[in-house]
Design a protein around this motif. Structure first.
Motif, PDB file in Angstrom:
ATOM      1  N   UNK A 343       0.813  -1.221   0.000  1.00 29.51           N
ATOM      2  CA  UNK A 343       0.000   0.000   0.000  1.00 29.51           C
ATOM      3  C   UNK A 343       0.844   1.269   0.000  1.00 29.51           C
ATOM      4  N   UNK A 344       0.412   2.208  -0.815  1.00 30.29           N
ATOM      5  CA  UNK A 344       0.936   3.576  -0.798  1.00 30.29           C
ATOM      6  C   UNK A 344      -0.260   4.510  -0.668  1.00 30.29           C
ATOM      7  N   UNK A 345      -0.199   5.429   0.283  1.00 26.72           N
ATOM      8  CA  UNK A 345      -1.342   6.309   0.551  1.00 26.72           C
ATOM      9  C   UNK A 345      -1.189   7.652  -0.162  1.00 26.72           C
ATOM     10  N   UNK A 346      -2.349   8.227  -0.506  1.00 29.36           N
ATOM     11  CA  UNK A 346      -2.410   9.508  -1.188  1.00 29.36           C
ATOM     12  C   UNK A 346      -3.508  10.357  -0.552  1.00 29.36           C
ATOM     13  N   UNK A 347      -3.329  11.668  -0.571  1.00 26.59           N
ATOM     14  CA  UNK A 347      -4.381  12.573  -0.114  1.00 26.59           C
ATOM     15  C   UNK A 347      -5.539  12.558  -1.113  1.00 26.59           C
ATOM     16  N   UNK A 348      -6.725  12.880  -0.648  1.00 23.13           N
ATOM     17  CA  UNK A 348      -7.898  12.885  -1.509  1.00 23.13           C
ATOM     18  C   UNK A 348      -7.702  13.806  -2.709  1.00 23.13           C
ATOM     19  N   UNK A 355      -3.918   7.368  -9.361  1.00 24.43           N
ATOM     20  CA  UNK A 355      -4.191   6.472 -10.476  1.00 24.43           C
ATOM     21  C   UNK A 355      -3.003   6.440 -11.434  1.00 24.43           C
ATOM     22  N   UNK A 356      -2.427   7.604 -11.710  1.00 25.13           N
ATOM     23  CA  UNK A 356      -1.261   7.665 -12.590  1.00 25.13           C
ATOM     24  C   UNK A 356      -0.087   6.894 -12.001  1.00 25.13           C
ATOM     25  N   UNK A 362       4.424   2.500 -10.028  1.00 24.46           N
ATOM     26  CA  UNK A 362       5.138   3.088  -8.889  1.00 24.46           C
ATOM     27  C   UNK A 362       4.570   2.607  -7.560  1.00 24.46           C
ATOM     28  N   UNK A 363       3.381   2.049  -7.579  1.00 27.84           N
ATOM     29  CA  UNK A 363       2.815   1.479  -6.356  1.00 27.84           C
ATOM     30  C   UNK A 363       1.957   0.279  -6.745  1.00 27.84           C
ATOM     31  N   UNK A 364       1.788  -0.624  -5.810  1.00 29.99           N
ATOM     32  CA  UNK A 364       0.969  -1.816  -6.056  1.00 29.99           C
ATOM     33  C   UNK A 364      -0.496  -1.519  -5.791  1.00 29.99           C
ATOM     34  N   UNK A 365      -0.784  -0.944  -4.644  1.00 34.52           N
ATOM     35  CA  UNK A 365      -2.168  -0.623  -4.272  1.00 34.52           C
ATOM     36  C   UNK A 365      -2.206   0.809  -3.737  1.00 34.52           C
ATOM     37  N   UNK A 366      -2.878   1.667  -4.462  1.00 33.84           N
ATOM     38  CA  UNK A 366      -3.059   3.053  -4.020  1.00 33.84           C
ATOM     39  C   UNK A 366      -4.272   3.131  -3.103  1.00 33.84           C
TER      40      UNK A 366
END
Length: 371
Positions: A343-348, A355-356, A362-366
């Motif tokens: 997991x890699x987390x992103x702000x809303x 998605x990009x 660059x990540x497995x699961x956003x």
């Protein structure tokens, strides 16, 4: 009530971050404040109309959060409970009564229709309806309406320190990979398994295969970083899917063919290769979504009959979420299922950037954090 949501407005386009209105929960519904939601390939193919949900729509089906309000008939959870949202099922068709809710006979209508069973949607913008209830939740938002049937209570696990905001992918992708190995294929101790595709589903299958004590766990993927991660998570061997000698290398490890194979790609050519990699009475599990709804895979019928090859379509790992998801969390707590490494987390506000990042490998699961 006003909420923020990522709205799919056109195929192959960015999501639009907008303010919408959400209804109060009905008698059997639950209002959940979303803490985090995973982005899954299924969300993107719904946006792109492989699943023809009417647009505009709020998608998202890997939500986790806190119960804010419940309808008058809800007894399963209460305000303040931590929950994971999973798929919706009717609960009374023959498959549901057999404990096979992933094959609910109303699954497509309940999960893909963009509305409740009665045709209504809990979401609107300036009075105009917006498709919602995707997988009974539409959790690409700060709040979501779910059914009592598709919320999984995880308050006890969160109380032990498990971070609620990253648990959403257990509702679909991670549950699918792990469940395919544990529930569907039921891989035996000492057996061999080939996993085609090392995304979130495939890597979850790798971890589950290690738990099942498979002797040979082969992960096949074109991305070097994902192959490396597969080795760290339990794969005994990894191969590049573009390797011209892939079949020979698999044969060297499994001279009589593998016991099991799992395809997460949906690619017809890969599926055919998976069939030929199996040994006598081998089983192939299919979880990958094909490139288009008309996609076909060809295989030698005599080969399947002669060697008793079995092909099994799998939905969400044949899981019963109320019991299987807490089991996966317990395995995470014990250190045997470190799904957080995917997991890699992103702000809303970085929704489209997430998605990009996923598309670029660059990540497995956003996972989107909603507050």
């Amino acid at each position: 009530m006003k909420i923020k949501a990522a709205v799919a407005k056109a195929p192959h386009s960015n999501f639009s971050l907008e303010t919408l209105d959400i209804e109060k929960p009905r008698a059997n519904e639950v209002l959940v404040k979303i803490k985090g939601v995973g982005i899954c390939h299924t969300d993107l193919i719904a946006r792109d109309q492989f699943i023809p949900i009417p647009l505009p729509a709020v998608l998202g089906h890997e939500g986790a959060g806190e119960v804010v309000a419940v309808g008058d008939e809800v007894t399963k959870v209460h305000p303040g409970d931590a929950v994971i949202l999973s798929f919706l099922s009717c609960g009374h068709c023959p498959r549901c009564e057999e404990g096979l809710s992933t094959y609910c006979q109303d699954f497509p209508t309940l999960n893909y229709g963009g509305c409740r069973a009665d045709g209504s949607t809990p979401l609107s913008k300036e009075g105009a309806p917006v498709s919602g209830s995707f997988f009974g939740q539409s959790s690409f938002a700060t709040y979501a309406i779910a059914s009592e049937r598709n919320v999984v209570k995880v308050t006890d696990q969160v109380t032990k320190g498990v971070p609620l905001e990253i648990l959403g992918p257990l509702g679909c992708g991670i549950q699918t990979g792990a469940g395919s190995v544990i529930n569907s294929l039921r891989c035996k101790k000492g057996s061999s398994l080939i996993i085609f595709g090392a995304g979130a589903v495939g890597l979850s299958a790798v971890m589950a295969a290690k738990i099942r004590q498979c002797k040979t766990i082969i992960a096949v993927d074109p991305v070097t970083a994902r192959r490396d991660l597969a080795l760290e998570l339990g794969a005994t061997h990894v191969f590049d899917s573009a390797d011209d000698n892939l079949a020979d290398k698999i044969l060297a490890l499994c001279p009589r063919g593998a016991d099991y194979a799992l395809d997460t790609s949906g690619n017809p050519t890969v599926i055919n290769n998976a069939i030929t990699s199996l040994g006598s009475y081998g089983v192939l599990g299919l979880v990958g979504v094909p490139p288009n709804i008309e996609s076909l895979s060809s295989f030698n019928i005599a080969h399947l009959i002669t060697y008793g090859i079995q092909i099994k379509g799998i939905i969400i790992g044949d899981s019963q979420p109320d019991t299987f998801i807490p089991r996966l969390i317990d395995l995470y707590i014990s250190g045997d299922f470190p799904f957080d490494r995917l997991i890699k987390t992103f702000a809303f506000e970085a929704f489209n950037a997430a998605i990009d990042s996923h598309k670029k490998g660059e990540c497995v699961k956003a996972v989107i954090l909603t507050n």
